[in-house]
Enzyme design. Structure first.
Site, PDB file in Angstrom:
ATOM      1  N   LYS A 185      46.091  34.164  37.320  1.00  0.00           N
ATOM      2  CA  LYS A 185      45.685  32.749  37.187  1.00  0.00           C
ATOM      3  C   LYS A 185      46.838  31.870  36.737  1.00  0.00           C
ATOM      4  CE  LYS A 185      42.400  33.438  34.138  1.00  0.00           C
ATOM      5  NZ  LYS A 185      42.409  34.914  34.053  1.00  0.00           N
ATOM      6  N   ASN A 220      43.256  26.674  30.866  1.00  0.00           N
ATOM      7  CA  ASN A 220      43.467  27.946  30.182  1.00  0.00           C
ATOM      8  C   ASN A 220      44.938  28.340  30.133  1.00  0.00           C
ATOM      9  OD1 ASN A 220      42.000  30.273  28.963  1.00  0.00           O
ATOM     10  ND2 ASN A 220      42.902  31.419  30.650  1.00  0.00           N
ATOM     11  N   HIS A 275      36.777  41.697  30.274  1.00  0.00           N
ATOM     12  CA  HIS A 275      35.853  40.962  29.400  1.00  0.00           C
ATOM     13  C   HIS A 275      34.414  41.486  29.502  1.00  0.00           C
ATOM     14  CE1 HIS A 275      39.035  38.185  28.495  1.00  0.00           C
ATOM     15  NE2 HIS A 275      39.124  37.769  29.742  1.00  0.00           N
TER      16      HIS A 275
END
Length: 448
Positions: free
Chosen positions: A114, A137, A184
């Site tokens: 990302k 982010n 996650h």
């Protein structure tokens, strides 16, 4: 969104929480900033004049008009549950920023890549002459700068699954999903829930928007039927009718049956097959908004990456030291290992986020000459590596010792690679702090 005199509770006093609190106060809201840590453990609890600080827990939701939740705070905390039961709106900083955004947004998510893809896409738009904000982010909270950019500008935002959990109206002009691999799971509970969180990135798009998906990732490609927008794929393995793909070792862009060459695969400045995928994704996103292939090509040839992602630090006595602290899950670390042909001395370990280390261990056996393990998951990674046939394993008591054990094990021609496959939270506040310490220790070796 009218905020004047509204009572708002911001939960979490990290970067995004502090930025949200300041933004809300500037808009005239009555703000309470709450964090579970006691005041003594917070680096700063000052979000500006007119913000009430609540430390050591969270106040009840009753009496507030709005809750803004930081990404790191699970949505199971008491005030969030109370607010939802009472019909009080709960959003995150990303959604808050979106409601004040005037520039079109390119939003990028995925388990890995990302940050690199976001930075690369932003650089392509800058080279194309667009005033560009790169945020989210990636480090700069979107709400901190969103008001400074207008309709003629562009926003490129890295967004995480945690941020996407709390969107409501967030609608990017272009939504990009790079890949989906286990990560996650300690928070999302299952791959199905994790995938659903990622897919929220295109949930509010319309037919005139664009969704960019990885054709080579089965989980991602399968989402095409769920997107209400026009879907474009990218692929390094298949020829496509539209989007970006590789043909005869060249990146090409396809549209309406026509193919436009961009540049050779070998011309890309970023190393590794995973970065070829990142480049294809960025090219597709930029191409979909009219950026010329020549501008995309020039950027791909010169963009050398971001900090903490396959970041070259130094060469000492014929040994290269590479900082990949952002490799916080096994799949990211596998991609880092695949980027090198040289023998590797690998530093791995930290806090496991619910991942299985089986595939990572097999890649270690294939690519790594010596494994150095450290942190909470050291024994778990070592056990998986031994089960895969790895015998050269060193155990470090702390991070500093891990770096020095790696140095002592390295030979000329080796790469000492920090790619932990784990989160940093057992020893550090974040992966940046871990990577900075690695670089500091390596540079100390140079001077000594």
């Amino acid at each position: 969104m009218e905020l004047k005199n509204k009572k708002v509770l911001v939960i979490g006093a990290g970067k995004s929480g502090l930025a949200a609190a300041r933004f809300l106060r500037e808009k005239g809201a009555v703000v309470t900033l709450a964090d579970s840590k006691p005041a003594a453990e917070l680096e700063t609890v000052a979000a500006g004049a007119g913000v009430t600080i609540f430390c050591g827990g969270y106040p009840p939701a009753a009496g507030y008009d709005l809750l803004v939740v930081s990404p790191g705070v699970p949505l199971t905390v008491a005030p969030v549950v109370e607010a939802r039961q009472a019909g009080i709106e709960v959003i995150g900083e990303l959604e808050l920023a979106y409601r004040f955004a005037r520039a079109p947004i390119v939003a990028i998510t995925g388990t890995n890549g990302k940050t690199t893809t976001t930075a690369l896409t932003g650089e392509i738009f800058r080279r194309a002459g667009r005033r560009t904000l790169v945020a989210g982010n990636i480090g700069l909270p979107l709400v901190a700068a969103v008001a400074d950019f207008g309709p003629e500008d562009i926003i490129v935002a890295e967004v995480s699954s945690f941020q996407l959990e709390t969107i409501r109206f967030f609608r990017p002009r272009v939504a990009v999903i790079l890949n989906i691999t286990p990560d996650h799971l300690d928070r999302h509970g299952s791959m199905a829930e994790y995938t659903a969180a990622k897919a929220r990135i295109f949930s509010n798009q319309k037919q005139d928007d664009v969704t960019v998906l990885n054709f080579d990732d089965p989980l991602v490609a399968a989402l095409a039927g769920q997107s209400p927008a026009r879907v474009l794929f990218f692929s390094r393995r298949h020829n496509l009718k539209a989007g970006a793909f590789v043909r005869e070792e060249k990146i090409v862009l396809g549209k309406n049956g026509a193919v436009v060459p961009v540049c050779g695969v070998g011309e890309i400045a970023l190393p590794g097959a995973h970065n070829l995928e990142n480049a294809l994704a960025a090219a597709t996103a930029a191409w979909s908004l009219g950026v010329p292939a020549s501008v995309i090509a020039a950027t791909l040839r010169e963009f050398k990456g971001v900090a903490h992602r396959l970041e070259f630090v130094a060469e000492i006595d014929g040994v290269r030291y590479v900082n990949d602290s952002k490799g916080t899950n096994p799949d990211a670390a596998i991609k880092a290992l695949e980027a090198y042909r040289e023998p590797i001395v690998l530093i791995a370990g930290g806090r496991n986020k619910g991942s299985d280390f089986g595939a990572f261990a097999k890649k270690i056996r294939e690519k790594v000459r010596v494994l150095v393990v450290v942190g909470e998951s050291a024994a778990e990674i070592a056990a998986a590596a031994r089960a895969a046939g790895v015998t050269e394993i060193r155990y470090a008591r702390d991070f500093r010792e891990a770096v020095y054990l790696a140095r002592d094990a390295a030979r000329p021609g080796d790469v000492v690679l920090l790619s932990p496959a784990c989160a940093s939270w057992d020893m550090f506040r974040n992966y940046e702090e871990r990577g900075e310490l690695f670089k500091k220790l390596v540079r100390e070796m140079v001077t000594s």
